[in-house]
Every structure is written in C-alpha cells, then in structure tokens.
Design an enzyme around this catalytic site. Structure first.
Site, PDB file in Angstrom:
ATOM      1  N   GLY A  74     -21.063  37.480  -2.761  1.00  0.00           N
ATOM      2  CA  GLY A  74     -19.877  37.798  -3.558  1.00  0.00           C
ATOM      3  C   GLY A  74     -19.427  36.713  -4.525  1.00  0.00           C
ATOM      4  O   GLY A  74     -18.879  37.008  -5.585  1.00  0.00           O
ATOM      5  N   GLU A 119     -15.407  30.767  -2.690  1.00  0.00           N
ATOM      6  CA  GLU A 119     -15.401  32.123  -2.136  1.00  0.00           C
ATOM      7  C   GLU A 119     -14.834  33.096  -3.160  1.00  0.00           C
ATOM      8  O   GLU A 119     -13.948  32.727  -3.940  1.00  0.00           O
ATOM      9  CB  GLU A 119     -14.497  32.157  -0.895  1.00  0.00           C
ATOM     10  CG  GLU A 119     -15.216  32.029   0.419  1.00  0.00           C
ATOM     11  CD  GLU A 119     -15.952  33.290   0.835  1.00  0.00           C
ATOM     12  OE1 GLU A 119     -16.337  34.116  -0.013  1.00  0.00           O
ATOM     13  OE2 GLU A 119     -16.168  33.446   2.034  1.00  0.00           O
ATOM     14  N   ASP A 120     -15.286  34.317  -3.131  1.00  0.00           N
ATOM     15  CA  ASP A 120     -14.727  35.303  -4.060  1.00  0.00           C
ATOM     16  C   ASP A 120     -13.375  35.838  -3.587  1.00  0.00           C
ATOM     17  O   ASP A 120     -12.484  36.062  -4.384  1.00  0.00           O
ATOM     18  CB  ASP A 120     -15.718  36.459  -4.310  1.00  0.00           C
ATOM     19  CG  ASP A 120     -16.224  37.076  -3.035  1.00  0.00           C
ATOM     20  OD1 ASP A 120     -16.245  36.385  -1.993  1.00  0.00           O
ATOM     21  OD2 ASP A 120     -16.608  38.250  -3.052  1.00  0.00           O
ATOM     22  N   ASP A 129      -9.611  37.915   2.568  1.00  0.00           N
ATOM     23  CA  ASP A 129      -9.032  39.196   2.921  1.00  0.00           C
ATOM     24  C   ASP A 129      -8.380  39.005   4.300  1.00  0.00           C
ATOM     25  O   ASP A 129      -7.253  38.520   4.385  1.00  0.00           O
ATOM     26  CB  ASP A 129     -10.198  40.198   2.913  1.00  0.00           C
ATOM     27  CG  ASP A 129      -9.780  41.635   3.026  1.00  0.00           C
ATOM     28  OD1 ASP A 129      -8.608  41.874   3.289  1.00  0.00           O
ATOM     29  OD2 ASP A 129     -10.625  42.523   2.868  1.00  0.00           O
ATOM     30  N   ASP A 149     -18.399  43.639  -4.344  1.00  0.00           N
ATOM     31  CA  ASP A 149     -19.133  44.909  -4.285  1.00  0.00           C
ATOM     32  C   ASP A 149     -18.421  45.978  -3.467  1.00  0.00           C
ATOM     33  O   ASP A 149     -17.491  45.701  -2.709  1.00  0.00           O
ATOM     34  CB  ASP A 149     -20.492  44.680  -3.626  1.00  0.00           C
ATOM     35  CG  ASP A 149     -20.369  44.448  -2.117  1.00  0.00           C
ATOM     36  OD1 ASP A 149     -19.535  43.616  -1.707  1.00  0.00           O
ATOM     37  OD2 ASP A 149     -21.068  45.134  -1.349  1.00  0.00           O
TER      38      ASP A 149
HETATM   39  C1  PRP Z   1     -16.724  39.157   1.568  1.00  0.00           C
HETATM   40  C2  PRP Z   1     -16.277  37.975   0.732  1.00  0.00           C
HETATM   41  C3  PRP Z   1     -15.822  36.977   1.752  1.00  0.00           C
HETATM   42  C4  PRP Z   1     -15.355  37.834   2.910  1.00  0.00           C
HETATM   43  C5  PRP Z   1     -13.858  37.876   2.921  1.00  0.00           C
HETATM   44  O1  PRP Z   1     -18.048  38.933   1.920  1.00  0.00           O
HETATM   45  O2  PRP Z   1     -17.313  37.486  -0.065  1.00  0.00           O
HETATM   46  O3  PRP Z   1     -16.871  36.143   2.172  1.00  0.00           O
HETATM   47  O4  PRP Z   1     -15.877  39.142   2.702  1.00  0.00           O
HETATM   48  O5  PRP Z   1     -13.388  38.721   3.934  1.00  0.00           O
HETATM   49  P1  PRP Z   1     -12.524  38.252   5.146  1.00  0.00           P
HETATM   50  O6  PRP Z   1     -11.442  37.340   4.635  1.00  0.00           O
HETATM   51  O7  PRP Z   1     -11.955  39.557   5.671  1.00  0.00           O
HETATM   52  O8  PRP Z   1     -13.408  37.593   6.147  1.00  0.00           O
HETATM   53  P2  PRP Z   1     -19.039  40.035   2.486  1.00  0.00           P
HETATM   54  O9  PRP Z   1     -19.159  39.838   3.955  1.00  0.00           O
HETATM   55  O10 PRP Z   1     -18.631  41.387   2.008  1.00  0.00           O
HETATM   56  O11 PRP Z   1     -20.448  39.641   1.871  1.00  0.00           O
HETATM   57  P3  PRP Z   1     -20.868  39.517   0.331  1.00  0.00           P
HETATM   58  O12 PRP Z   1     -20.253  38.233  -0.156  1.00  0.00           O
HETATM   59  O13 PRP Z   1     -22.348  39.465   0.382  1.00  0.00           O
HETATM   60  O14 PRP Z   1     -20.343  40.720  -0.413  1.00  0.00           O
END
Ligand code: PRP
Length: 179
Positions: A43, A98-99, A102, A158
């Site tokens: 991400g 980090e993107d 959440d 995504d």
């Molecule tokens: C997403 C995003 C963070 C995480 C945040 O990654 O890149 O790493 O979720 O969520 P949280 O605060 O609820 O833990 P994802 O696992 O979707 O993988 P990706 O980066 O490959 O899309």
C-alpha cells in the site's frame, strides 16, 4: 476503474503539496542521520516513491511486506510480516512509511518489532489516518491527512488488489465492495 469511484476525497495536487511539505520537514530533522526509510508494501509504495523524492538529504531505502486484510474490507489482527533480507537495523534511525492507520494493529505490531531489534530511533509517517476505526491506542508521528470512515482507494491503497494506480484518493462506491 473511474466508474467505481463515488467521489475524489483528496486530489492529486493536494497530495503532492502535503507530501512535499512532509519531505522538507523530514529533510530538516534527519539531515545528519542517514535515515533508513522503510516502505511497507504494498500500500505504501506510491506514497513512499513520492516522499523519498521530496527529500534532499542522504538516506537509505528498505522494504518489508505486511498484510492483514485479505480480500475483504475489514482488517484482521493476524498481521503477516516478511522482512527477509532487510539490512541490520541496529542503531539505525528508522522512518516507517505507511499508507494508512486504520485499526492501528499493523502499526502497533511493527513498532514492537522495530524496537525489539534495537533501532536508535523509530518514527512513523502515514499518508492517511482513520482515527474513528482505531482498536488499539497508537498514533503516527507524522500524518498527511485525516480521513472519515469511508472505503478509500487509490495512490497505493487497494480493494481486492485493484485501484492502487489511481493518482488520487477516492471513495469506492458501496455497491463495489458490498457485491
Ligand atoms: C493496509 C495498510 C496498512 C494496514 C492498516 O495494509 O497498508 O499496512 O492495512 O490497517 P490497520 O491499521 O487496520 O492495521 P494491507 O494489509 O491491506 O496490505 P497492503 O499494504 O498490501 O494493501
């Protein structure tokens, strides 16, 4: 792809402006520290590529992969991390990129990991903060945008691996993820 987007939440221009501001700020703070900027794939890839190019100091790059979502819209607490081949982190000034934060579970997991390997200093930069969904008490050190509890995609983020290449942050139409 555009037909699946309900509206643009953060434009390409606004992202550019904030990322460049953050890059300048980090360049000041880390100018003599040769920081190690860690991209958490997948991400963060787009944000990371822009952020490092907005910094004008010596720095090093590193990549790890984390995953928590699978193909759904809800985060799971089961964080998977692949940090194979990463340089020795001991005594390094680490900036994790980090993107999105959440629930906060991924960032909490990573913070614990980096402290356990003896970094000199650990700071986190996130593009988007979604505080309304937080499950654990954690905040990033640098945040570009606060976003509401909507399903956002684009600029690296995504849904089921799609939409990462949109140049803006958009809100996905509900019918796309509630199919
Ligand atoms: C997403 C995003 C963070 C995480 C945040 O990654 O890149 O790493 O979720 O969520 P949280 O605060 O609820 O833990 P994802 O696992 O979707 O993988 P990706 O980066 O490959 O899309």
């Amino acid at each position: 792809m555009l037909k699946d987007i309900d509206h643009i939440l953060i434009s390409e221009e606004k992202i550019k402006e904030e990322v460049s501001k953050l890059g300048k700020e980090l360049s000041q703070i880390y100018k003599d520290k040769n920081p190690l900027l860690i991209c958490t794939l997948k991400g963060s890839a787009v944000f990371y590529a822009d952020l490092i190019r907005s910094m004008d100091i010596p720095l090093e790059l590193e990549f790890i992969r984390t995953s928590s979502y699978g193909n759904g819209t809800n985060s799971s607490k089961n964080i998977q991390m692949d940090a194979k081949g990463v340089v020795d982190l001991k005594n390094r000034h680490v900036i994790l990129v980090e993107d999105i934060i959440d629930t906060g579970n991924t960032l909490k997991f990573l913070k614990e990991f980096f402290y356990s390997v003896g970094v000199a200093d650990f700071k986190t930069c996130v593009l988007l903060n979604k505080p309304s969904r937080r499950e654990v008490e954690i905040e990033a050190d640098y945040i570009c945008f606060k976003v509401p509890d909507e399903f956002v995609v684009g600029y690296g983020l995504d849904f089921a691996q799609k939409y990462r290449n949109l140049p803006f942050i958009g809100v996905l139409k509900e019918k796309v993820y509630k199919k």
